[in-house]
Motif scaffolding. Structure first.
Motif, PDB file in Angstrom:
ATOM      1  N   LEU A   1      -0.035   0.347   5.828  1.00 31.38           N
ATOM      2  CA  LEU A   1      -0.445   1.010   4.412  1.00 31.38           C
ATOM      3  C   LEU A   1       0.975   1.812   3.929  1.00 31.38           C
ATOM      4  O   LEU A   1       0.833   2.208   2.737  1.00 31.38           O
ATOM      5  CB  LEU A   1      -1.607   1.983   4.526  1.00 31.38           C
ATOM      6  CG  LEU A   1      -2.847   1.123   5.201  1.00 31.38           C
ATOM      7  CD1 LEU A   1      -4.044   1.750   4.990  1.00 31.38           C
ATOM      8  CD2 LEU A   1      -2.984  -0.387   4.293  1.00 31.38           C
TER       9      LEU A   1
ATOM     10  N   ALA B   1      -9.278   4.507   4.157  1.00 32.87           N
ATOM     11  CA  ALA B   1      -8.968   2.921   4.421  1.00 32.87           C
ATOM     12  C   ALA B   1     -10.040   2.063   5.053  1.00 32.87           C
ATOM     13  O   ALA B   1      -9.846   1.058   4.963  1.00 32.87           O
ATOM     14  CB  ALA B   1      -7.793   2.873   5.429  1.00 32.87           C
TER      15      ALA B   1
ATOM     16  N   ILE C   1      -3.877  -2.625  -0.957  1.00 34.34           N
ATOM     17  CA  ILE C   1      -3.627  -1.152  -0.345  1.00 34.34           C
ATOM     18  C   ILE C   1      -2.468  -1.494   0.708  1.00 34.34           C
ATOM     19  O   ILE C   1      -2.161  -0.302   1.265  1.00 34.34           O
ATOM     20  CB  ILE C   1      -4.794  -0.602   0.345  1.00 34.34           C
ATOM     21  CG1 ILE C   1      -5.283  -1.454   1.578  1.00 34.34           C
ATOM     22  CG2 ILE C   1      -6.097  -0.433  -0.615  1.00 34.34           C
ATOM     23  CD1 ILE C   1      -6.366  -0.882   2.219  1.00 34.34           C
TER      24      ILE C   1
ATOM     25  N   ASP D   1       1.581  -1.332   1.955  1.00 30.83           N
ATOM     26  CA  ASP D   1       2.544  -0.634   1.547  1.00 30.83           C
ATOM     27  C   ASP D   1       3.092  -1.568   0.616  1.00 30.83           C
ATOM     28  O   ASP D   1       3.410  -2.678   1.024  1.00 30.83           O
ATOM     29  CB  ASP D   1       3.465  -0.342   2.921  1.00 30.83           C
ATOM     30  CG  ASP D   1       4.611   0.511   2.586  1.00 30.83           C
ATOM     31  OD1 ASP D   1       4.808   0.748   1.584  1.00 30.83           O
ATOM     32  OD2 ASP D   1       5.207   0.963   3.586  1.00 30.83           O
TER      33      ASP D   1
END
Length: 433
Positions: free
Chosen positions: A342, A362, A375, A377
């Protein structure tokens, strides 16, 4: 030695059995039960009685064979005694063996670096468990430019880590620990003792140490790319870490943890696994570092150990009840996996008085396939096979389960990661162009 003697004894017994319990003699005794004892008695105790030439020739052959066996047995006994004496001599002269086994992988590329340090004037000392190079503090001061701020490459709980240039411009990292408390001294001693026994390609290599009244120093191999925390949350924001590179880092970390949990005797719990303690070399090979808080199970016990660690990575059962197991490291690994996935920190500030846990935020979205891709990265978004993304998310969810028994062993995690990493990066995934 006992096993060797036992095998030699069995060998002699076998020779004896094949030579003296021949089929002809045994069948003769079986067919003439009343004659065999008398015949044996007469030939043994009445040497004056004349026998046929066949029997006399057979007796001479048996005598020669018996004499040969006696001579060979005596010679063998002498050889065994000499070997035993030599073994006892070597045992007294040899140093005590390290109880923790060697690494599963071969010699690291850093072995050349260690050999180059041989010309440095150091004193080689040994602890009860392993060998440690003892550096002179003045040598380390010179190597770090007087511990200049410009050479600081990391920050620890009790001091800074400096980039050092040793003999022939060889690079190293020197952690300077200010001995301001007994806790700092204990962590220094604990780290040196543990790392002196551990050799693994995914564990940081200890080059030596130095200790004075006011300061202690630990010398490591230099990891050119810094920490995973620097790469993910520093100025580059993870731009150098592709999806496959992130999976490789996760796999390297899992291999290091598996060595600590499964191959060290006694097993070692790191207790402070986090992205800032995962260091990367010039090829982004990951190595676990900072063993000041690590504990050996069975030596220190695993329950009710003083709470230590970093907020966001500490497992719930350890935080609330003080129960520490290898599953505590698995929880921390799950948080690191979420960071890789993430690109977020384990704890984020929402306001000056309110923080949010990455796990709490999360978890609901990790199990929703429609929300998960959103969500990830942004640096790696849409660069991976969605099936692989779901698998990694599922692994992370299992690792951060509140109940320790629901978490997998690190070995299981490792085996799940191997197929997701390309062959050239240490996995088994074959990419199609």
């Amino acid at each position: 030695m006992k096993k060797l003697v036992h095998l030699q004894f069995l060998f002699l017994v076998k020779i004896f059995a094949t030579q003296f319990l021949t089929p002809s003699s045994s069948s003769f005794a079986a067919s003439n039960p009343s004659i065999a004892p008398v015949y044996t008695t007469m030939t043994t105790f009445s040497p004056g009685i004349q026998m046929g030439s066949g029997e006399e020739h057979r007796l001479d052959a048996h005598k020669k064979l018996l004499i040969g066996l006696i001579i060979s047995s005596s010679s063998l006994g002498i050889v065994i005694l000499i070997c035993f004496g030599f073994w006892m001599y070597c045992r007294k002269k040899a140093p005590k063996p390290i109880k923790i086994p060697d690494a599963e992988s071969g010699t690291s590329s850093f072995s050349m670096f260690v050999r180059r340090l041989s010309s440095i004037k150091t004193q080689r000392t040994s602890s009860n468990q392993g060998y440690v190079q003892r550096f002179d503090s003045k040598t380390l001061e010179k190597a770090t430019g007087g511990f200049k701020d410009s050479n600081v490459i990391g920050q620890g709980g009790f001091g800074c880590v400096y980039k050092a240039s040793l003999d022939s411009n060889t690079k190293a990292a020197v952690k300077k620990i200010e001995n301001v408390s007994q806790e700092a001294k204990r962590e220094f001693q604990n780290e040196v003792e543990l790392l002196s026994k551990i050799q693994h390609s995914n564990i940081i290599s200890l080059l030596g140490s130095a200790s004075e009244i006011n300061s202690s120093f630990v010398v490591y191999e230099l990891m050119e790319k810094g920490s995973l925390d620097d790469q993910l949350h520093g100025p580059s924001c993870g731009s150098a870490l592709t999806w496959h590179m992130r999976m490789k880092i996760a796999l390297d970390t899992a291999r290091g943890l598996e060595y600590l949990h499964e191959h060290c005797r006694p097993p070692v719990i790191h207790r402070d696994l986090k992205s800032s303690n995962i260091l990367l070399d010039s090829s982004f090979n990951a190595k676990i570092s900072d063993f000041g808080l690590a504990v050996s199970v069975g030596v220190h016990g695993s329950n009710n150990i003083k709470l230590s660690g970093t907020l966001g990575y500490v497992a719930p059962e350890y935080l609330l009840d003080g129960k520490l197991t290898d599953k505590s490291d698995v929880y921390a690994f799950g948080v690191v996996l979420l960071e890789l996935l993430l690109g977020r920190r384990p704890v984020e500030k929402l306001s000056p008085s309110q923080c949010q846990s990455l796990v709490t935020w999360a978890m609901p979205q990790l199990t929703d396939r429609s929300k998960l891709p959103n969500i990830v990265d942004p640096v790696i978004k849409d660069t991976m096979d969605l099936k692989h993304l779901y698998q990694v998310a599922a692994m992370a969810v299992l690792c951060v389960q509140p109940e320790p028994s629901y978490r997998p062993l690190i070995t299981d995690v490792l085996h799940s990661l191997v197929p997701l990493v390309p062959v050239e990066l240490g996995g088994t995934l074959r990419l199609t162009r």
